[in-house]
Design a protein around this motif. Sequence first.
Motif, PDB file in Angstrom:
ATOM      1  N   LEU A 225      11.859   6.777   5.441  1.00  0.00           N
ATOM      2  CA  LEU A 225      10.540   6.243   5.556  1.00  0.00           C
ATOM      3  C   LEU A 225       9.819   6.256   3.923  1.00  0.00           C
ATOM      4  O   LEU A 225       9.180   5.245   3.703  1.00  0.00           O
ATOM      5  N   THR A 226      10.006   7.331   3.182  1.00  0.00           N
ATOM      6  CA  THR A 226       9.562   7.312   2.043  1.00  0.00           C
ATOM      7  C   THR A 226      10.034   6.159   1.072  1.00  0.00           C
ATOM      8  O   THR A 226       9.152   5.603   0.469  1.00  0.00           O
ATOM      9  N   MET A 227      11.565   5.856   1.083  1.00  0.00           N
ATOM     10  CA  MET A 227      11.964   4.809   0.569  1.00  0.00           C
ATOM     11  C   MET A 227      11.294   3.485   0.774  1.00  0.00           C
ATOM     12  O   MET A 227      10.960   2.768  -0.217  1.00  0.00           O
ATOM     13  N   ILE A 228      11.362   3.066   1.807  1.00  0.00           N
ATOM     14  CA  ILE A 228      10.774   1.993   2.484  1.00  0.00           C
ATOM     15  C   ILE A 228       9.191   2.017   2.194  1.00  0.00           C
ATOM     16  O   ILE A 228       8.765   0.846   1.586  1.00  0.00           O
TER      17      ILE A 228
ATOM     18  N   ILE B 201       7.361  -1.110  -0.382  1.00  0.00           N
ATOM     19  CA  ILE B 201       6.441  -2.065   0.106  1.00  0.00           C
ATOM     20  C   ILE B 201       4.981  -1.626  -0.555  1.00  0.00           C
ATOM     21  O   ILE B 201       4.444  -2.444  -1.240  1.00  0.00           O
ATOM     22  N   ALA B 202       4.638  -0.239  -0.976  1.00  0.00           N
ATOM     23  CA  ALA B 202       3.568  -0.043  -1.627  1.00  0.00           C
ATOM     24  C   ALA B 202       3.410  -0.236  -2.883  1.00  0.00           C
ATOM     25  O   ALA B 202       2.426  -0.891  -3.524  1.00  0.00           O
ATOM     26  N   SER B 203       4.641  -0.119  -3.703  1.00  0.00           N
ATOM     27  CA  SER B 203       4.539  -0.539  -5.105  1.00  0.00           C
ATOM     28  C   SER B 203       4.425  -2.116  -5.123  1.00  0.00           C
ATOM     29  O   SER B 203       3.905  -2.746  -6.227  1.00  0.00           O
ATOM     30  N   ILE B 204       5.116  -3.015  -4.221  1.00  0.00           N
ATOM     31  CA  ILE B 204       5.010  -4.314  -4.294  1.00  0.00           C
ATOM     32  C   ILE B 204       3.464  -4.697  -4.410  1.00  0.00           C
ATOM     33  O   ILE B 204       2.667  -5.470  -5.289  1.00  0.00           O
ATOM     34  N   VAL B 205       2.497  -4.171  -3.607  1.00  0.00           N
ATOM     35  CA  VAL B 205       1.213  -4.286  -3.309  1.00  0.00           C
ATOM     36  C   VAL B 205       0.509  -3.705  -4.799  1.00  0.00           C
ATOM     37  O   VAL B 205      -0.553  -4.371  -5.335  1.00  0.00           O
TER      38      VAL B 205
ATOM     39  N   LEU C 298      -1.688   9.820  -8.393  1.00  0.00           N
ATOM     40  CA  LEU C 298      -2.007   9.602  -6.990  1.00  0.00           C
ATOM     41  C   LEU C 298      -1.456   8.775  -6.149  1.00  0.00           C
ATOM     42  O   LEU C 298      -0.967   9.220  -4.834  1.00  0.00           O
ATOM     43  N   PHE C 299      -0.884   7.644  -6.499  1.00  0.00           N
ATOM     44  CA  PHE C 299      -0.073   6.890  -5.767  1.00  0.00           C
ATOM     45  C   PHE C 299       1.146   7.422  -5.563  1.00  0.00           C
ATOM     46  O   PHE C 299       2.012   7.399  -4.489  1.00  0.00           O
ATOM     47  N   ALA C 300       1.808   8.188  -6.651  1.00  0.00           N
ATOM     48  CA  ALA C 300       3.121   9.163  -6.213  1.00  0.00           C
ATOM     49  C   ALA C 300       3.072   9.983  -5.234  1.00  0.00           C
ATOM     50  O   ALA C 300       3.819  10.507  -4.351  1.00  0.00           O
ATOM     51  N   LEU C 301       1.896  10.612  -5.519  1.00  0.00           N
ATOM     52  CA  LEU C 301       1.591  11.849  -4.536  1.00  0.00           C
ATOM     53  C   LEU C 301       1.326  11.320  -2.994  1.00  0.00           C
ATOM     54  O   LEU C 301       1.750  11.864  -2.094  1.00  0.00           O
ATOM     55  N   SER C 302       0.666  10.285  -2.985  1.00  0.00           N
ATOM     56  CA  SER C 302       0.576   9.605  -1.671  1.00  0.00           C
ATOM     57  C   SER C 302       1.861   9.234  -1.204  1.00  0.00           C
ATOM     58  O   SER C 302       1.769   9.348   0.262  1.00  0.00           O
ATOM     59  N   CYS C 303       2.688   8.657  -1.787  1.00  0.00           N
ATOM     60  CA  CYS C 303       4.145   8.389  -1.057  1.00  0.00           C
ATOM     61  C   CYS C 303       4.908   9.554  -0.650  1.00  0.00           C
ATOM     62  O   CYS C 303       5.462   9.406   0.356  1.00  0.00           O
TER      63      CYS C 303
ATOM     64  N   GLY D 132      -1.776  10.624   2.820  1.00  0.00           N
ATOM     65  CA  GLY D 132      -0.649   9.716   2.730  1.00  0.00           C
ATOM     66  C   GLY D 132      -1.506   8.072   2.272  1.00  0.00           C
ATOM     67  O   GLY D 132      -1.613   7.707   1.418  1.00  0.00           O
ATOM     68  N   LEU D 133      -1.793   7.444   3.702  1.00  0.00           N
ATOM     69  CA  LEU D 133      -2.257   6.049   3.667  1.00  0.00           C
ATOM     70  C   LEU D 133      -3.559   5.985   2.698  1.00  0.00           C
ATOM     71  O   LEU D 133      -3.421   4.950   2.019  1.00  0.00           O
TER      72      LEU D 133
END
Length: 211
Positions: free
Chosen positions: A50-53, A57-61, A164-169, A149-150
Motif C-alpha cells: 500500500l505504501t509503495m502504491i 500516486i501521491a508523488s505524481i500529484v 510532512l509528505f514523507a511522514l504522511s506516506c 495520512g491522507l
Amino acid sequence: MKEKERKLTEAEQKRLEAFAQKRIELRKQGYKEKEVTVGLVKANIFAIVLTMIYVVIASIVYFQVNENIRNLFSFNWIEALIFVIGIAVMTVIHELIHGLVWGRFSGKNFKDIEFGFIKEYFTPYCFCSSELKRYQYAIGTLMPGIVLGLLPTVIAILLDVRVLFALSCVMVGAAGGDILIVIKILLYKTRAKEVFCCDHPTEAGFVAFEK
C-alpha cells in the motif's frame, strides 16, 4: 507466510479471559458470533504494498502541483531528524486516535481503552473493551489513516512541505492493517437485525455478534 507463535502478555491473558466470559453471556442472550481478524504478517505485507502504491500516486500529484521540485525525498540532516522523530510521535498519536474515537462512541472515553505493544511484530495496538456498532468500529479503525495520512498528504502537496509528505506516506502505510479490517467490515454481510463488533482481545480485528 505463517504467523509467529507468541506468548500472550499478562494484560492480553486477562482480556482473553474477560472476553470469554462476555462471549458466554452473549450466547445465552441468543447472539451468534463470527471472528473477523487479519493476520499481522498479512497486514504488514499489505502495508508495504500500500505504501509503495500510495507514494507513486501521491508523488505524481506532488510533482504536478509543485513543478520546481526535482528530488522529493532528499532531506538535510535537520529534516531527516524531524522525519525520524515525527514517525515516533505520529505512531503514538495513531493509537491515541483509535482510543479517542472508540471511547467517544462507547461513551466511556478512555475507561474502556487499553494500549500495548506486540514485540514479536514490532507492532503497537489499541484495544477497546466495549461493544460498538459496525460503523462506529469502522470509523475508529480508519480515522488515524485519514488524520495522519491522507489529510497531511494534501496539506504537504499544497504547501510544498516534503518532510510532512514523507511522514504522511509512512502513516498511510501504518494504517494498512486498519484498512484491511475496514474492508472486511464492508464485506461482512448479514441479515441479522442487531449486529455489533467487539474488538478482538489478542488479534487484529473484531468478533461480530448478531441475532
